[in-house]
Design a protein around this motif. Structure first.
Motif, PDB file in Angstrom:
ATOM      1  N   ASN A   1       5.760 -16.234   8.492  1.00 54.98           N
ATOM      2  CA  ASN A   1       5.084 -15.169   7.741  1.00 54.98           C
ATOM      3  C   ASN A   1       5.721 -15.104   6.731  1.00 54.98           C
ATOM      4  N   LYS A   2       5.296 -15.119   5.481  1.00 54.08           N
ATOM      5  CA  LYS A   2       5.900 -15.005   4.063  1.00 54.08           C
ATOM      6  C   LYS A   2       5.542 -13.650   3.395  1.00 54.08           C
ATOM      7  N   ILE A   3       4.971 -12.728   4.184  1.00 52.78           N
ATOM      8  CA  ILE A   3       4.544 -11.541   3.697  1.00 52.78           C
ATOM      9  C   ILE A   3       5.834 -10.844   3.492  1.00 52.78           C
ATOM     10  N   LYS A   4       6.084 -10.063   2.284  1.00 55.91           N
ATOM     11  CA  LYS A   4       7.179  -9.064   1.943  1.00 55.91           C
ATOM     12  C   LYS A   4       6.686  -7.768   2.438  1.00 55.91           C
ATOM     13  N   CYS A   5       7.420  -6.881   3.016  1.00 51.40           N
ATOM     14  CA  CYS A   5       7.439  -5.511   3.379  1.00 51.40           C
ATOM     15  C   CYS A   5       7.328  -4.776   1.951  1.00 51.40           C
ATOM     16  N   SER A   6       6.369  -3.696   1.999  1.00 49.32           N
ATOM     17  CA  SER A   6       6.519  -2.875   0.704  1.00 49.32           C
ATOM     18  C   SER A   6       7.471  -1.743   0.522  1.00 49.32           C
ATOM     19  N   PHE A   7       7.949  -1.620   1.739  1.00 50.11           N
ATOM     20  CA  PHE A   7       9.221  -0.540   2.121  1.00 50.11           C
ATOM     21  C   PHE A   7      10.833  -1.213   1.846  1.00 50.11           C
ATOM     22  N   CYS A   8      10.898  -2.219   2.490  1.00 44.16           N
ATOM     23  CA  CYS A   8      12.279  -2.666   2.394  1.00 44.16           C
ATOM     24  C   CYS A   8      12.534  -3.931   1.457  1.00 44.16           C
ATOM     25  N   HIS A   9      11.191  -4.593   1.293  1.00 44.07           N
ATOM     26  CA  HIS A   9      11.097  -5.721   0.552  1.00 44.07           C
ATOM     27  C   HIS A   9      11.695  -6.943   1.006  1.00 44.07           C
ATOM     28  N   GLU A  10      11.687  -7.050   2.562  1.00 44.73           N
ATOM     29  CA  GLU A  10      12.056  -8.313   3.157  1.00 44.73           C
ATOM     30  C   GLU A  10      10.997  -9.004   3.741  1.00 44.73           C
ATOM     31  N   ALA A  11      11.035 -10.346   3.737  1.00 45.73           N
ATOM     32  CA  ALA A  11       9.866 -11.246   4.081  1.00 45.73           C
ATOM     33  C   ALA A  11       9.959 -11.092   5.691  1.00 45.73           C
ATOM     34  N   GLY A  12       8.714 -11.418   6.111  1.00 48.33           N
ATOM     35  CA  GLY A  12       8.610 -11.533   7.574  1.00 48.33           C
ATOM     36  C   GLY A  12       7.732 -10.564   8.306  1.00 48.33           C
ATOM     37  N   HIS A  13       7.419  -9.414   7.764  1.00 45.42           N
ATOM     38  CA  HIS A  13       6.843  -8.503   8.327  1.00 45.42           C
ATOM     39  C   HIS A  13       6.237  -7.636   7.132  1.00 45.42           C
ATOM     40  N   THR A  14       5.376  -6.745   7.710  1.00 42.58           N
ATOM     41  CA  THR A  14       4.761  -5.504   6.790  1.00 42.58           C
ATOM     42  C   THR A  14       5.540  -4.242   7.058  1.00 42.58           C
ATOM     43  N   ARG A  15       4.787  -3.275   6.137  1.00 39.87           N
ATOM     44  CA  ARG A  15       5.206  -2.098   6.335  1.00 39.87           C
ATOM     45  C   ARG A  15       5.040  -1.299   7.459  1.00 39.87           C
ATOM     46  N   ALA A  16       4.046  -1.470   8.070  1.00 44.62           N
ATOM     47  CA  ALA A  16       3.494  -0.928   9.416  1.00 44.62           C
ATOM     48  C   ALA A  16       4.552  -1.440  10.404  1.00 44.62           C
ATOM     49  N   HIS A  17       5.166  -2.586  10.174  1.00 48.73           N
ATOM     50  CA  HIS A  17       5.975  -3.191  11.416  1.00 48.73           C
ATOM     51  C   HIS A  17       7.620  -3.020  10.954  1.00 48.73           C
ATOM     52  N   CYS A  18       7.818  -2.195   9.830  1.00 43.60           N
ATOM     53  CA  CYS A  18       9.031  -2.284   9.206  1.00 43.60           C
ATOM     54  C   CYS A  18      10.142  -1.439   9.918  1.00 43.60           C
ATOM     55  N   GLY A  19      11.266  -1.952  10.572  1.00 40.80           N
ATOM     56  CA  GLY A  19      12.150  -1.281  11.330  1.00 40.80           C
ATOM     57  C   GLY A  19      12.768  -0.371  10.584  1.00 40.80           C
ATOM     58  N   ALA A  20      13.208  -0.527   8.988  1.00 43.46           N
ATOM     59  CA  ALA A  20      13.849   0.541   8.445  1.00 43.46           C
ATOM     60  C   ALA A  20      12.998   1.705   8.263  1.00 43.46           C
ATOM     61  N   ARG A  21      11.634   1.681   7.938  1.00 49.30           N
ATOM     62  CA  ARG A  21      10.693   2.630   7.634  1.00 49.30           C
ATOM     63  C   ARG A  21      10.595   3.580   9.280  1.00 49.30           C
ATOM     64  N   LEU A  22      10.419   2.690  10.276  1.00 50.80           N
ATOM     65  CA  LEU A  22      10.437   3.341  11.525  1.00 50.80           C
ATOM     66  C   LEU A  22      11.657   4.176  11.894  1.00 50.80           C
ATOM     67  N   THR A  23      12.734   3.909  11.563  1.00 45.20           N
ATOM     68  CA  THR A  23      13.955   4.426  11.766  1.00 45.20           C
ATOM     69  C   THR A  23      14.307   5.679  11.042  1.00 45.20           C
ATOM     70  N   VAL A  24      13.620   5.800   9.816  1.00 41.12           N
ATOM     71  CA  VAL A  24      13.987   6.862   8.955  1.00 41.12           C
ATOM     72  C   VAL A  24      13.346   8.186   9.439  1.00 41.12           C
ATOM     73  N   ILE A  25      14.312   9.121   9.481  1.00 40.38           N
ATOM     74  CA  ILE A  25      13.796  10.674   9.956  1.00 40.38           C
ATOM     75  C   ILE A  25      13.153  11.243   9.079  1.00 40.38           C
ATOM     76  N   PRO A  26      11.789  11.597   9.309  1.00 39.33           N
ATOM     77  CA  PRO A  26      11.141  12.165   8.047  1.00 39.33           C
ATOM     78  C   PRO A  26      11.571  13.650   7.782  1.00 39.33           C
ATOM     79  N   LYS A  27      11.412  14.035   6.650  1.00 36.83           N
ATOM     80  CA  LYS A  27      11.728  15.494   6.025  1.00 36.83           C
ATOM     81  C   LYS A  27      10.536  16.485   6.455  1.00 36.83           C
TER      82      LYS A  27
END
Length: 148
Positions: free
Chosen positions: A121-147
């Motif tokens: 998968n060549k798709i870049k994540c719009s949250f962490c800008h890494e290739a291979g996953h989408t924002r919905a599956h981004c580990g960095a976004r999912l581990t961030v504690i919401p304010k």
């Protein structure tokens, strides 16, 4: 005004019930069709076993087997009947076992090639800008504690 809205509601209810009946009828027909397809394929396999057994019994046809792809077409269009010595015979398509082995090995070879060529998968994540996953599956976004 109240009377016309009441009629409209009744019409909607009747229409909804009719659509429900129609949908159930369509679903039952689809189930019947799939069941018939399964039965047809089962009978075709049993017929193939039987004919291959018969072909193996006679020495002149030991290297032959039934050609199922052609037989399927013949069964759909009608079996050809031939008369010889006042006896009628149904013609069944057969092929040499060597051809059958080549066909099955080619089919198996093609399937193995397809599975080995899986693209990454060549798709870049719009949250962490890494290739291979989408924002919905981004580990960095999912581990961030919401304010709060």
């Amino acid at each position: 005004m109240c009377e016309s809205s009441n009629k409209t509601e009744n019409d909607i209810v009747r229409l909804s019930q009719a659509m429900d009946v129609l949908a159930k009828l369509i679903i039952s027909k689809q189930k019947d069709g799939s069941q018939l397809q399964v039965e047809y394929e089962h009978k075709l396999k049993e017929l193939e076993k039987f004919i291959n057994l018969l072909l193996g019994l006679h020495e002149s046809t030991v290297g032959s087997m039934m050609n199922t792809s052609v037989l399927d077409m013949v069964l759909r269009n009608g079996i050809e009947i031939m008369e010889k010595d006042d006896q009628k015979y149904a013609l069944i398509p057969i092929k040499a076992k060597e051809e059958a082995d080549k066909t099955t090995s080619t089919i198996q070879g093609v399937t193995s090639k397809k599975s080995s060529k899986k693209k990454k998968n060549k798709i870049k994540c719009s949250f962490c800008h890494e290739a291979g996953h989408t924002r919905a599956h981004c580990g960095a976004r999912l581990t961030v504690i919401p304010k709060k």
